[in-house]
Design a protein around this motif. Structure first.
Motif, PDB file in Angstrom:
ATOM      1  N   SER A   1       0.840  -1.197   0.000  1.00  0.00           N
ATOM      2  CA  SER A   1       0.000   0.000   0.000  1.00  0.00           C
ATOM      3  C   SER A   1       0.878   1.251   0.000  1.00  0.00           C
ATOM      4  O   SER A   1       1.982   1.256   0.553  1.00  0.00           O
ATOM      5  CB  SER A   1      -0.932   0.012   1.206  1.00  0.00           C
ATOM      6  N   PRO A   2       0.395   2.327  -0.636  1.00  0.00           N
ATOM      7  CA  PRO A   2       1.188   3.562  -0.684  1.00  0.00           C
ATOM      8  C   PRO A   2       1.367   4.131   0.711  1.00  0.00           C
ATOM      9  O   PRO A   2       0.454   4.137   1.525  1.00  0.00           O
ATOM     10  CB  PRO A   2       0.371   4.494  -1.580  1.00  0.00           C
ATOM     11  N   LYS A   3       2.554   4.613   0.951  1.00  0.00           N
ATOM     12  CA  LYS A   3       2.887   5.175   2.258  1.00  0.00           C
ATOM     13  C   LYS A   3       2.549   6.659   2.280  1.00  0.00           C
ATOM     14  O   LYS A   3       2.812   7.380   1.339  1.00  0.00           O
ATOM     15  CB  LYS A   3       4.376   4.992   2.538  1.00  0.00           C
ATOM     16  N   SER A   4       2.014   7.120   3.374  1.00  0.00           N
ATOM     17  CA  SER A   4       1.681   8.531   3.527  1.00  0.00           C
ATOM     18  C   SER A   4       2.940   9.300   3.915  1.00  0.00           C
ATOM     19  O   SER A   4       3.644   8.933   4.856  1.00  0.00           O
ATOM     20  CB  SER A   4       0.611   8.698   4.600  1.00  0.00           C
ATOM     21  N   GLN A   5       3.224  10.369   3.180  1.00  0.00           N
ATOM     22  CA  GLN A   5       4.438  11.150   3.440  1.00  0.00           C
ATOM     23  C   GLN A   5       4.239  12.187   4.537  1.00  0.00           C
ATOM     24  O   GLN A   5       5.150  12.537   5.240  1.00  0.00           O
ATOM     25  CB  GLN A   5       4.892  11.844   2.147  1.00  0.00           C
ATOM     26  N   SER A   6       3.053  12.722   4.634  1.00  0.00           N
ATOM     27  CA  SER A   6       2.830  13.776   5.621  1.00  0.00           C
ATOM     28  C   SER A   6       2.319  13.182   6.913  1.00  0.00           C
ATOM     29  O   SER A   6       1.432  12.345   6.930  1.00  0.00           O
ATOM     30  CB  SER A   6       1.825  14.795   5.077  1.00  0.00           C
ATOM     31  N   LYS A   7       2.894  13.637   8.007  1.00  0.00           N
ATOM     32  CA  LYS A   7       2.472  13.195   9.317  1.00  0.00           C
ATOM     33  C   LYS A   7       1.547  14.266   9.889  1.00  0.00           C
ATOM     34  O   LYS A   7       1.801  15.457   9.732  1.00  0.00           O
ATOM     35  CB  LYS A   7       3.673  12.997  10.232  1.00  0.00           C
ATOM     36  N   PRO A   8       0.518  13.861  10.572  1.00  0.00           N
ATOM     37  CA  PRO A   8      -0.361  14.877  11.181  1.00  0.00           C
ATOM     38  C   PRO A   8       0.385  15.646  12.260  1.00  0.00           C
ATOM     39  O   PRO A   8       1.106  15.051  13.061  1.00  0.00           O
ATOM     40  CB  PRO A   8      -1.525  14.061  11.744  1.00  0.00           C
ATOM     41  N   GLN A   9       0.240  16.934  12.231  1.00  0.00           N
ATOM     42  CA  GLN A   9       0.932  17.763  13.208  1.00  0.00           C
ATOM     43  C   GLN A   9       0.046  17.943  14.421  1.00  0.00           C
ATOM     44  O   GLN A   9      -1.169  18.066  14.320  1.00  0.00           O
ATOM     45  CB  GLN A   9       1.267  19.120  12.601  1.00  0.00           C
TER      46      GLN A   9
END
Length: 122
Positions: free
Chosen positions: A109-117
């Motif tokens: 599955s595609p990995k999310s690059q942005s992490k929730p701040q």
């Protein structure tokens, strides 16, 4: 339509030849299926004739389970004698299949690059 059937039979024949001379431990239809899938990936699609034949074959897949069901009935006394071992093996294989499938899906599955701040406090 004929061209789709010719493609399936051609790849099965190539698979049978490869099984006979190169990979004697693998079944010919399996090798042919792998070669057909590779061919379709290279061509980036399935032509209409092959799709029509495949749809026609898939309507009768249920018939392929009739010999297996007859075999199960034939060995019913042995199955009853080893019921606990068979049930345990089935449960373990189901758990391992689900776990392996989950790991493969997670890996592919595609990995999310942005992490929730986190919210900043004033």
């Amino acid at each position: 339509m004929i061209w789709g059937l010719v493609q399936i039979l051609l790849f099965q024949s190539i698979g049978e030849l490869a099984s006979k001379f190169i990979f004697p431990t693998l079944p010919g239809p399996v090798i042919g299926l792998v070669l057909l899938i590779a061919w379709l990936v290279i061509r980036k699609g399935v032509n209409a004739d092959l799709a029509m034949i495949a749809d026609g074959f898939s309507q009768y897949f249920g018939l392929l389970f009739v010999p297996a069901a007859v075999g199960v009935v034939l060995f019913l006394p042995e199955l009853k004698a080893n019921a606990l071992a068979i049930i345990c093996a089935l449960l373990v294989s189901i758990v391992l299949t689900i776990a392996t499938s989950a790991l493969v899906v997670r890996y592919l599955s595609p990995k999310s690059q942005s992490k929730p701040q986190a919210e900043e406090l004033p």
